[in-house]
Scaffold this motif. Sequence first.
Motif, PDB file in Angstrom:
ATOM      1  N   ASN A 464      -9.016   2.102   7.265  1.00 11.97           N
ATOM      2  CA  ASN A 464      -7.844   1.231   7.237  1.00 11.97           C
ATOM      3  C   ASN A 464      -6.626   1.944   7.797  1.00 11.97           C
ATOM      4  N   LYS A 465      -5.666   1.139   8.286  1.00  9.22           N
ATOM      5  CA  LYS A 465      -4.412   1.694   8.772  1.00  9.22           C
ATOM      6  C   LYS A 465      -3.514   2.041   7.584  1.00  9.22           C
ATOM      7  N   LYS A 466      -2.780   3.098   7.706  1.00 10.75           N
ATOM      8  CA  LYS A 466      -1.870   3.523   6.651  1.00 10.75           C
ATOM      9  C   LYS A 466      -0.630   2.635   6.669  1.00 10.75           C
ATOM     10  N   LYS A 467      -0.401   1.882   5.583  1.00  7.00           N
ATOM     11  CA  LYS A 467       0.750   0.989   5.522  1.00  7.00           C
ATOM     12  C   LYS A 467       2.045   1.782   5.514  1.00  7.00           C
ATOM     13  N   GLY A 468       3.084   1.213   6.168  1.00 11.66           N
ATOM     14  CA  GLY A 468       4.353   1.901   6.320  1.00 11.66           C
ATOM     15  C   GLY A 468       5.209   1.884   5.079  1.00 11.66           C
ATOM     16  N   PHE A 469       6.479   2.250   5.236  1.00 11.71           N
ATOM     17  CA  PHE A 469       7.420   2.392   4.126  1.00 11.71           C
ATOM     18  C   PHE A 469       7.504   1.098   3.327  1.00 11.71           C
ATOM     19  N   ARG A 470       7.303   1.224   2.026  1.00  9.34           N
ATOM     20  CA  ARG A 470       7.306   0.087   1.106  1.00  9.34           C
ATOM     21  C   ARG A 470       6.302  -0.996   1.503  1.00  9.34           C
ATOM     22  N   GLY A 471       5.211  -0.566   2.102  1.00  4.50           N
ATOM     23  CA  GLY A 471       4.150  -1.494   2.444  1.00  4.50           C
ATOM     24  C   GLY A 471       4.396  -2.315   3.688  1.00  4.50           C
ATOM     25  N   ASN A 472       5.468  -2.029   4.432  1.00  2.30           N
ATOM     26  CA  ASN A 472       5.792  -2.777   5.647  1.00  2.30           C
ATOM     27  C   ASN A 472       5.230  -2.083   6.885  1.00  2.30           C
ATOM     28  N   GLY A 473       4.618  -2.851   7.763  1.00  2.35           N
ATOM     29  CA  GLY A 473       4.124  -2.292   9.014  1.00  2.35           C
ATOM     30  C   GLY A 473       3.126  -1.179   8.797  1.00  2.35           C
ATOM     31  N   VAL A 474       3.214  -0.171   9.658  1.00  2.00           N
ATOM     32  CA  VAL A 474       2.273   0.954   9.610  1.00  2.00           C
ATOM     33  C   VAL A 474       3.025   2.269   9.775  1.00  2.00           C
TER      34      VAL A 474
END
Length: 769
Positions: A464-474
Amino acid sequence: MKKPTFLFILLASVISFSVHSADIQLIQNNQQISIEPDNLQINWHKKNQNLLINQAALAINDQPQHAIQLVQSSDNQARWLLKPSNIEVVAIFNESLNLAFTVNEKTAIKRNKPIKLTWFDLAEQATQTLLNPFNEGMRIPTNNKTWINYLSEEYSESNTTQDLKMPFWTTEQNGLYVSYQLITATDNTLHFTPFKQTSNTLLDMQAAHFFTPLNRSQAFSVQISLGDEPLAGAKEYRKWRINHQQAQPLSAKRIDNPEVKKLIGASHVYLFGRDVLAVEDVLDWWGLKDWYFNQSQFTPSKESIKELKSLHQGQDWLSKYHKRLLVESINQSINNTMPALDHQLGNNGIKEQYQAAQQRKAWLAIQARSYLISPDRWGQAISKDMITNLQKVGLKKLWLGLDNWMPAFYQPEVVEQAKKAGYLVGVYDSYNTAIAPGVNDAWLTAQLPQAMREECAIEKADGNKKKGFRGNGVYLNPSCNRDYVENRIKDVINYGRFNSIFLDVDATAMAREDYSVSSDGMNQTDMLAAFNARMQWIATDQHVLLGSEDGNALTTQGIAFAHGMETVGFGWTDPDMKSNRQSPYYLGAWYPDQKPAFFFQSAQVKEPYKTLLFAPQYKIPLYQTVFHDELINSHHWHSDSLKFNNVQMERDLIAMLYNTPAMVHLSRDEANTINAPRLQALKHYQSGFLPIHKQLWDKALVNFKWLDKQGLLQQTTFSDGSKIIANFSEHAMPLTKSVKEHIPSGSILAVLSNGKTIQWRSATATATK
């Protein structure tokens, strides 16, 4: 080739057979270390003292091991093989004890099933204190139940790159200090648990390393050393950094970039706001209101129509809320009407954003000139009048950081004015998270091309792709698409005319493995190198003063300052701090943009954070011992020097004692007059910090001690002999038993090697006297 003789075979079998039942004895300079190779229990014998360095802890994937094939080639070196894991161990005793663990090249390791090496278990019954750099430095009595619960709940399973700010910890055993430095600082976790005895409970701590498909060629190495002072581990790590060419002092950075001199003695200020107009820019409120609702090209918000449109001069009153709403509505409408033009695929859009800012300002200057002050005085985050007032109040050294580059695009002349005043003007930037259009268009730094979102996204071991800051984007790999990043940084500096940049996240040592095809499989060590390379490029190629978040020890290349070490984030999930608006501990909302309550609203610190994180008895300058003369650190921008009203005195004195700068947030309305409280606070901080830092900026912190038994009178000593003493108590205290001179409550006394003596008192202590 001759066949081995029977005697050789018999001898080898005897050695192999006997290894698991015999301790290893390493000798160096009249000291002896005993190691049980099966379980890694380690004892260090020095003179008449026997220190338990490590309890029996060794396990591979939670399975006990059996040692074979012992080879002890000298009095101070041995190696053996662990079964059934086939991990080789080498132990070398040369002043320090060095242990190295290596995975056999034939051992299979799956992506989602790393090999877990559990190697450390704190000797809790022999240990009185744990000194741990989860921030500047925590001093943790191992029998303190509050600390035991806090570490077990908040810091268990911490990593040793981002969570542990420097890769070592120190334990105290009866006045001697054992320090554990992770030479291999990546792919480790720390675990904290209560150790319950019949009569009391003690803190227990374990450490583990993980071998993965991407790091399997790297040995795991740790260095264990003894010292006779609490700062021994920090000093050993500082020496190691210097010996391995990882340290670059500020004095060398000043030669490379003379602008470093502007940081010396400077307080750090964040400026908030992102739009062209501020409330302070309006002369005629009723005229502006009528003008706005008569602009056919604008589409007012539902809230502005409901709250403002029906109001009439002479009949109604415009409150602060109404005025703010009107200015916000105008800014939003003009942003929507005159957006940044679409740019070519691959272009970063910075030029178009600058052109849009100038277009909006020019249009307003013509269309609404009758209702506003002169356009050269406009601006939310930074304005001509603000810089003038900073100078009038006598602020000589400042780092001014914008949380968004748009204010500089509206008022580039004001940026030039600030630089002429001798200030550093920087901007917040980041390349850590990428989000899709429409998710949060105001989050400018995360507006990155689709190609980067797809190609540069970090892929976890599970695919899976690592979700970005606070779960937004990557989250993005820092080595990916460097050309785009470099071009955008160049354009931001060029159009914003900045002489500094704050690059978020890069210096937090947020190391991750990336299994993506584009990264060709990147391990944590290489990701840290990529962060360092990106920061070093900015400092070297762009010749701006670079800062970043935290300034963790593994990612300091290129940066001259950092924000985060002196007050780290805490209590993120605590409902009283996060969401309970009636609580005195509530940190505040993240709006309005030009003055978010989260950054400006005063709050109290609740227990246990108040005691554990801010009481002086539990703090120790580990980070400053390593980095004081290498990089300037301050608070995390979530918590400026004025944020917490019930620990302000403690935070002020710690900053002065460790010789670190204050941080004060400003908005346009907080700098309208020279008597504004936040400007006066900056002036007061400058009066103490500036003259002391001028003397000590290039000096090492070499000693720290309590001058009383309670830890309320503390002293730091620097490499030139200068001393700073802080009185955290509620009463004046004598400096020594033999000297009658007293230091007032809530104050510091600096006795500098240049002959100057400086006394400074926290404004909070003064106000409550």
